[in-house]
Structures are given as C-alpha cells and as structure tokens.
Design an enzyme around this catalytic site. Sequence first.
Site, PDB file in Angstrom:
ATOM      1  N   ARG A 102     -21.945 -23.621 -19.847  1.00 36.08           N
ATOM      2  CA  ARG A 102     -23.121 -22.939 -19.248  1.00 36.08           C
ATOM      3  C   ARG A 102     -24.537 -23.483 -20.056  1.00 36.08           C
ATOM      4  NH1 ARG A 102     -24.207 -16.753 -17.708  1.00 36.08           N
ATOM      5  NH2 ARG A 102     -22.875 -17.322 -16.247  1.00 36.08           N
ATOM      6  N   HIS A 129     -23.763 -22.330  -9.505  1.00 32.78           N
ATOM      7  CA  HIS A 129     -23.023 -21.415 -10.042  1.00 32.78           C
ATOM      8  C   HIS A 129     -21.708 -21.232  -9.460  1.00 32.78           C
ATOM      9  CE1 HIS A 129     -21.633 -18.492 -12.690  1.00 32.78           C
ATOM     10  NE2 HIS A 129     -22.697 -17.495 -12.251  1.00 32.78           N
ATOM     11  N   GLN A 132     -18.917 -18.294  -9.678  1.00 33.81           N
ATOM     12  CA  GLN A 132     -19.485 -17.251  -9.110  1.00 33.81           C
ATOM     13  C   GLN A 132     -19.216 -17.100  -7.764  1.00 33.81           C
ATOM     14  OE1 GLN A 132     -21.210 -14.552 -10.462  1.00 33.81           O
ATOM     15  NE2 GLN A 132     -20.500 -13.702  -8.334  1.00 33.81           N
ATOM     16  N   ASP A 223     -29.713 -11.838  -5.812  1.00 34.97           N
ATOM     17  CA  ASP A 223     -29.714 -12.299  -7.172  1.00 34.97           C
ATOM     18  C   ASP A 223     -31.039 -11.983  -7.877  1.00 34.97           C
ATOM     19  OD1 ASP A 223     -29.123 -13.048  -9.672  1.00 34.97           O
ATOM     20  OD2 ASP A 223     -29.095 -15.221  -9.196  1.00 34.97           O
ATOM     21  N   CYS A 263     -24.388 -11.146  -7.660  1.00 31.16           N
ATOM     22  CA  CYS A 263     -23.690 -11.610  -8.665  1.00 31.16           C
ATOM     23  C   CYS A 263     -23.909 -10.856 -10.221  1.00 31.16           C
ATOM     24  CB  CYS A 263     -24.105 -13.180  -8.956  1.00 31.16           C
ATOM     25  SG  CYS A 263     -26.016 -13.059  -9.289  1.00 31.16           S
ATOM     26  N   ARG A 291     -14.214 -12.259 -10.231  1.00 34.17           N
ATOM     27  CA  ARG A 291     -14.284 -13.523 -11.178  1.00 34.17           C
ATOM     28  C   ARG A 291     -13.270 -13.792 -12.168  1.00 34.17           C
ATOM     29  NH1 ARG A 291     -19.563 -14.685 -12.719  1.00 34.17           N
ATOM     30  NH2 ARG A 291     -18.586 -16.665 -13.340  1.00 34.17           N
TER      31      ARG A 291
END
Length: 306
Positions: A102, A129, A132, A223, A263, A291
């Site tokens: 990340r 992402h 996700q 988001d 998310c 996830r």
Amino acid sequence: MVALNGRDLLSLADLSSTELQELLQLATQLKSQQLKLRCNKVLGLLFSKASTRTRVSFTVAMYQLGGQVIDLNPNVTQVSRGEPVQDTARVLDRYLDVLAIRTFAQQELETFASYAKIPVINALTDAEHPCQVLADLMTIQECFGNLSGLTLTYVGDGNNVANSLMLGCALAGMNVRIATPKGYEPDNEIVEQARAIANNKTEVLITHDPEIAAKGAAVLYTDVWASMGQEAEADDRFPIFQHYQISDQLLSFADREAIVLHCLPAHRGEEITEAVIEGPQSRVWDQAENRMHAQKALLASILGAE
Ligand code: CP
Ligand code: NVA
C-alpha cells in the site's frame, strides 16, 4: 480453479473477464466453506498508509489458508530511512512468497514489482484499489445473483476506488457511471482503458450530474472526498463536493431495489448520510467482510493453494 500462479495484481486490468469471474466464484466457494484450500506460504504487508480492513483481512485470509504474515511497517524497516525500492524489493524477494503493498505512486508499486520476482499485489495506491473492487463485485453478485447488465453509479471524488470500479465493472459486463465535481474526474487513461474493455457493449459514463447518474442504478457507491495524502485539501473540497453526497434524496433516483456500498472508512454527513449508511439498502458490512474472502481467493490462486 482460476490459476493466477505467480502473477502480480497491480491493476484490476491485469485480469481478464474470465479470470475475474472465476476469482469471484472461488471467493464465494471459500466463503460458503464449500471448498477449503491450504498453502504454507509467507505474505509480507508493506503499507505506507493507514489501513484497518486491508491489513486485517489479508492477515486473517492468509492464516486461514495455513500461511503466515509479516507486517513490514515502513517505520520499523529501512524503507523509512531511504533504502531504495529496488534494493528492498530484491531482498524481500529472497524471503517472502508474496507481497502486498500500500503506497502513494503507482509507479513505485510497478518498480517494486519489476525488481521482485515474487508476486506483488496492489493493496491501494493513489491510482487504484483493485482488492477493494474484487470484494465490491462479490457483494453485488451476492445481492443480485449476477453482474452482467447491472448499473453501478459512483458519486464523489474520481479517486483510486473510482478508477478500479471503472475497470472492474467493464470487465464484469456492468455499466458504470461516475459523477464528480468538475476538476475531480477519474484518471482519463483509466477511463479510456475501461471503455476499451467495455468495447461499446456497456457504458462508461463520466458526468457532473449525480441525479442523472443515479437514475435507475442498481448500486450507489461513494468514498471519502479527500483520500489519504490529500488531508490538507479536505477543507477546500468540502463546499465543492456538497452535491455529491449519497442521501435518501439521491437514493430515490436509483432503482427501488438498489443497494448502497462504501469502501470505508466513511465520513458520515460528508459523502454519505448517517440514515443511508445505517439504512436498509446499505450493504457496507457484507462488503467489508468480503474483502477477506476475495483476497483469500486471490492469494490461493496466486500461490497455487490446494
Ligand atoms: N477499504 C479499505 O481499504 O480500508 P482500509 O483503509 O481500512 O484498509
Ligand atoms: N480513496 C480512499 C480509500 C480508502 C480505503 C483513500 O485512498 O484514502
């Protein structure tokens, strides 16, 4: 079983439509425990940004596969003291079986992957992402039984999540509409990439009108208005994004059976209202759970678990 043996996942576009479909099927089988897979491998987590869901879901997924996890917090490794990415990558390659990263720049992830022979997974960059969106698509499939032909509307900042959603929806045969304020549209190269994947069979629409975008949609998604690394801009963005909130009013434009996804982490009263995130159409907790199942399927497929 989908065989991604040894492959990187740097972008969702690294998967074909068939591989995506098979990965989601594997995730569903793992979730229902219809299938159990094992692999005795070691996953490294190199995260330069905060994380709750991604860190914990990757860790638990790997434990449940019988593997181990090393949390390579940059603050306790030589990364924070400036060891070059190229060197860190070649060293970690000798110890680990797979690495989830990340970070900020997609380029840094790509450099890492080019120097490490082990598979590298994008656990969020400024550009994408993908993990996700694997969980998002799995959640939508659970709710509607299929993905093809559904419309997903994303309202808010044209960020990493929006970019991966465009690719994921195009690969899954879904229509995707992104409604952002002017100047906050998603990455144009990724819009074009998603349109090439959709190949005129499904829609990839970029608009500034959230109500037009929400009309008849099966999924409303949002988001945060300011992502990690953009905290200093948050106050300036607040008035610009006021009309890009998922509220009961915006939800009334969507399909009657529509679901709402986020998310997480969420800022209630900004990109989503308390009433909607806690309301009957919200599926955010199933989405967060997925996830773990989606990443377990990804790890199992990359590592050749049996
Ligand atoms: N959605 C998501 O990636 O959450 P974290 O930042 O907590 O990992
Ligand atoms: N767009 C958000 C997603 C967090 C999971 C960020 O990058 O901060």
